[in-house]
Every structure is written in structure tokens, then in C-alpha cells.
Design an enzyme around this catalytic site. Structure first.
Site, mmCIF file in Angstrom:
data_model
loop_
_atom_site.group_PDB
_atom_site.id
_atom_site.type_symbol
_atom_site.label_atom_id
_atom_site.label_comp_id
_atom_site.label_asym_id
_atom_site.label_seq_id
_atom_site.Cartn_x
_atom_site.Cartn_y
_atom_site.Cartn_z
ATOM 1 N N TYR A 91 0.835 -1.316 -0.051
ATOM 2 C CA TYR A 91 -0.032 0.011 0.013
ATOM 3 C C TYR A 91 0.761 1.295 0.064
ATOM 4 O O TYR A 91 1.792 1.312 1.022
ATOM 5 C CB TYR A 91 -1.108 -0.107 1.353
ATOM 6 C CG TYR A 91 -2.043 0.906 1.439
ATOM 7 C CD1 TYR A 91 -3.161 0.702 0.383
ATOM 8 C CD2 TYR A 91 -2.158 2.184 1.816
ATOM 9 C CE1 TYR A 91 -4.208 1.656 0.449
ATOM 10 C CE2 TYR A 91 -3.102 3.017 1.877
ATOM 11 C CZ TYR A 91 -4.280 2.786 1.075
ATOM 12 O OH TYR A 91 -5.202 3.793 1.141
ATOM 13 N N SER A 187 0.928 -7.868 1.745
ATOM 14 C CA SER A 187 0.046 -6.897 1.956
ATOM 15 C C SER A 187 -0.772 -6.619 0.790
ATOM 16 O O SER A 187 -1.551 -7.453 0.329
ATOM 17 C CB SER A 187 0.675 -5.742 2.562
ATOM 18 O OG SER A 187 -0.370 -4.876 3.389
ATOM 19 N N GLN A 188 -0.986 -5.216 0.652
ATOM 20 C CA GLN A 188 -1.781 -4.762 -0.651
ATOM 21 C C GLN A 188 -1.328 -5.829 -1.906
ATOM 22 O O GLN A 188 -2.126 -6.371 -2.680
ATOM 23 C CB GLN A 188 -1.538 -3.324 -0.926
ATOM 24 C CG GLN A 188 -2.277 -2.971 -2.391
ATOM 25 C CD GLN A 188 -1.962 -1.621 -2.633
ATOM 26 O OE1 GLN A 188 -2.980 -0.911 -2.553
ATOM 27 N NE2 GLN A 188 -0.861 -1.347 -3.329
ATOM 28 N N ASP A 273 -0.486 -9.509 13.855
ATOM 29 C CA ASP A 273 -0.641 -8.644 12.687
ATOM 30 C C ASP A 273 -1.942 -7.942 12.958
ATOM 31 O O ASP A 273 -3.110 -8.425 12.619
ATOM 32 C CB ASP A 273 -0.642 -9.414 11.303
ATOM 33 C CG ASP A 273 -0.734 -8.152 10.198
ATOM 34 O OD1 ASP A 273 -0.769 -7.042 10.561
ATOM 35 O OD2 ASP A 273 -0.595 -8.889 9.174
ATOM 36 N N HIS A 302 2.941 -7.197 11.179
ATOM 37 C CA HIS A 302 2.654 -7.095 9.643
ATOM 38 C C HIS A 302 3.952 -7.114 8.895
ATOM 39 O O HIS A 302 3.705 -7.664 7.554
ATOM 40 C CB HIS A 302 1.774 -5.844 9.150
ATOM 41 C CG HIS A 302 1.359 -5.604 7.853
ATOM 42 N ND1 HIS A 302 0.415 -6.597 7.517
ATOM 43 C CD2 HIS A 302 1.641 -4.715 6.951
ATOM 44 C CE1 HIS A 302 -0.040 -6.519 6.417
ATOM 45 N NE2 HIS A 302 0.629 -5.375 5.905
#
Length: 322
Positions: A91, A187-188, A273, A302
Site C-alpha cells: 500500500y 499486504s496490498q 498482525d 505485519h
């Protein structure tokens, strides 16, 4: 601290999905429209200062025929078609600089790094691809609620389409082995990798780390961490639009997309996370249709497994490809 369910409950966690009746038609039409507008990709040799990797500045057609940028890194002096890792970014990051993307080419893979449209000002890796689509109705700062008034205007419709056409771009390159194209992201980037696997039938494997963009409703209800915090902020200020917003998100939920993915996959999850809570990861993982495994990092947040997870990915792909 642990932020979610016990691991035994996570492994069994299968929330009832809510899928629009026209889910598959929506994506079929979306991809067909953009592929009809696509021109040939361009690969411009780039002087990067790197001695063991050939670098190409990539431009390809993404959603709506919009130009999307990326890097292609090829191990120098290696013969024959190469397996390729198509890499998606976290992100508010972008493709960065070539020397920031050396892991996969150093391991002997071709590596196509996709820029994320409109992002890249988050302070860690920069991007050069704009998002020319209008922002639409008022939204929370960030990308998660941009265009959320309709699945047709939603920001991630464009990003997921870009990702599928990035796989098309890799498949078309003469140095790439069409039978060994992998999608990868954290993640993203992990959420985008889920979407690309679900929407492109020629993906050979998926590497999905601590994925974002999964089980939106639960994420919005149990974590105050960004970027998911953009959703409750939006619903708090745009009270009358909650149903509309979550109706749009059903078309983009990693839970729904994972149920359409058949490639072998290696996931990772971190039990501490708070950014992408473990239950949201398992909601997608448990619906994945292909062969799968998941690495659990018990005491991590994370950052997940970091370099240790990369080693797991090397072994996973070696087991698939030899």
C-alpha cells in the site's frame, strides 16, 4: 499481543461469503473491455548500474487502455526461457528503483514489477504511474474508499485489471516461460496477487504474504489500523452509504476471489498482525481452490516472515518447477 482467534479456530474459519450474482460477468466484461483497448507492451533497456541484471523500463496497457509502468529484470548471461515472478507492491508504494528489486532476478527468475497506479507517495518506494480516472464521490483520504459508490468506479477495479494485464505482458515476453509465470506480493500486493490468480487462468503459482483486501467487513470491525481504518472512517462520516460501500467491496473481496483461484499457492500469516488480522487472511486462504500451504509466523506483526518467508518461497517454487 495476539489480535485475533486461536490458531485452531483460524484454520477452521469459513465465514459465509456474500457474492453478487453478476460477480463473474462483471469481471469477464471488465477484462474484455480493457484487453480490447490494449496495445503492445514496450520494454526499453535501462542503464541501472547493475552488472548481473538486465533492466527494462516497461510500459503496458492496463485498465481502460491506461499506460501502466513497471520494471523487467532479467538475469544476465542466462540462456533459455525463464520462470517469471510478476510482483505487486504494498500500500502506497510503487515500483521503486531497479536495485530495490533484486531478489527474484538474483534467484534466477525473470521479474516483472508492476507499478501501482496513483500510489507511490507513502515514503518508502516511489511510483510513476498516474490514475487518470476521476475520484468520484467524496471518499476517505487514501485509496480504499475511492470510487466506492459503484463497482464500476471503484479504484481496485482498475488495479486488479492492471494486474491481470501485467500477467499478459509477462506471458508475451520472449524470455519468459509461459508455463512458469508466478504472481507474488505482500499486504496490498498479496491481495492483488489473489485477484490476479483468480482472474487469469495461466498463473502457474501464487505467493501471497499477509494479504490486505480480504474479508473487508470483519477487518473494518476489529482493527483500528490503517489502511482498513479508512472504511469505518468513511462509514462514520457517510452514514447513509454503508450498505452501498460494502456492496461494492463484495466484487473485490479476496474471500470471493480466492474461491476462483486454482493455481498452487503459498500464503503467510502473522498472528500478531493488527494491520491485516489473521482471520481475514484465513478467510481467503480457506476458500482457495488450488493446492495450498500457509506459513504461520506466531510472534510477528505485519512484517510477517520477512526474509525467512522468501526462503520458504524459494523452496516452494523449487518443488513446483525443479
Amino acid at each position: 499481543m495476539f489480535v485475533d482467534m486461536p490458531l485452531t479456530d483460524l484454520r477452521a474459519y469459513r465465514p459465509t461469503p456474500s457474492e453478487p450474482a453478476d460477480f463473474d460477468d462483471f469481471w469477464r466484461q471488465t477484462l474484455a473491455e480493457s484487453r480490447a483497448l490494449a496495445g503492445p507492451a514496450r520494454f526499453e533497456p535501462c542503464e541501472s548500474g547493475l552488472r548481473t541484471v538486465d533492466v527494462f523500463d516497461v510500459s503496458f496497457s492496463g485498465y481502460g487502455g491506461h499506460e501502466v509502468r513497471g520494471w523487467l529484470l532479467l538475469p544476465r548471461n542466462v540462456e533459455g526461457p525463464l520462470p517469471c515472478v510478476v510482483q505487486f507492491v504494498g500500500y502506497n508504494g510503487g515500483r521503486g528503483l531497479p536495485h530495490q528489486n533484486l531478489t527474484w532476478s538474483a534467484a534466477g527468475y525473470a521479474n516483472l514489477v508492476m507499478d501501482t497506479r496513483g500510489q507511490g507517495s507513502g515514503g518508502w518506494t516511489h511510483a510513476v504511474t498516474p490514475d487518470p480516472a476521476p475520484a468520484g464521490a467524496p471518499h476517505t483520504a487514501g485509496y480504499l474508499t475511492r470510487g466506492i459508490e459503484s463497482p464500476r468506479t471503484y479504484y481496485y477495479r482498475r488495479v486488479f485489471t492492471d494486474a491481470v494485464l501485467a500477467v499478459d505482458t509477462a506471458l508475451a515476453h520472449p524470455r519468459v516461460d509461459r508455463e512458469r509465470v508466478v504472481v507474488q506480493g505482500a499486504s496490498q500486493g498479496g491481495g492483488i496477487a489473489i485477484a490476479a490468480s483468480a482472474l487469469h487462468q495461466e498463473v502457474a503459482a501464487a505467493l501471497v504474504d499477509v494479504p490486505f483486501l480480504c474479508h473487508f467487513r470483519r477487518a473494518a470491525e476489529i482493527t483500528a489500523a490503517a489502511p482498513y481504518s479508512e472504511l469505518p472512517t468513511f462509514c462514520r462520516t457517510q452514514r447513509h452509504r454503508e450498505q452501498e460501500a460494502f456492496g461494492t467491496l463484495e466484487y473485490f473481496d479476496g474471500m470471493n476471489l480466492a474461491a476462483r483461484a486454482t493455481a498452487p499457492a503459498l500464503f503467510s500469516v502473522a498472528l500478531m498482525d493488527s494491520v491485516c488480522p489473521p482471520s481475514t487472511v484465513f478467510a481467503a486462504y480457506n476458500r482457495w481452490r488450488g493446492e495450498k500451504d500457509i506459513t504461520v509466523w506466531t510472534f510477528n506483526g505485519h512484517e510477517g516472515g520477512g526474509g525467512f518467508q522468501t526462503e520458504e518461497q524459494f523452496r516452494f517454487l523449487a518443488g513446483l518447477f525443479g
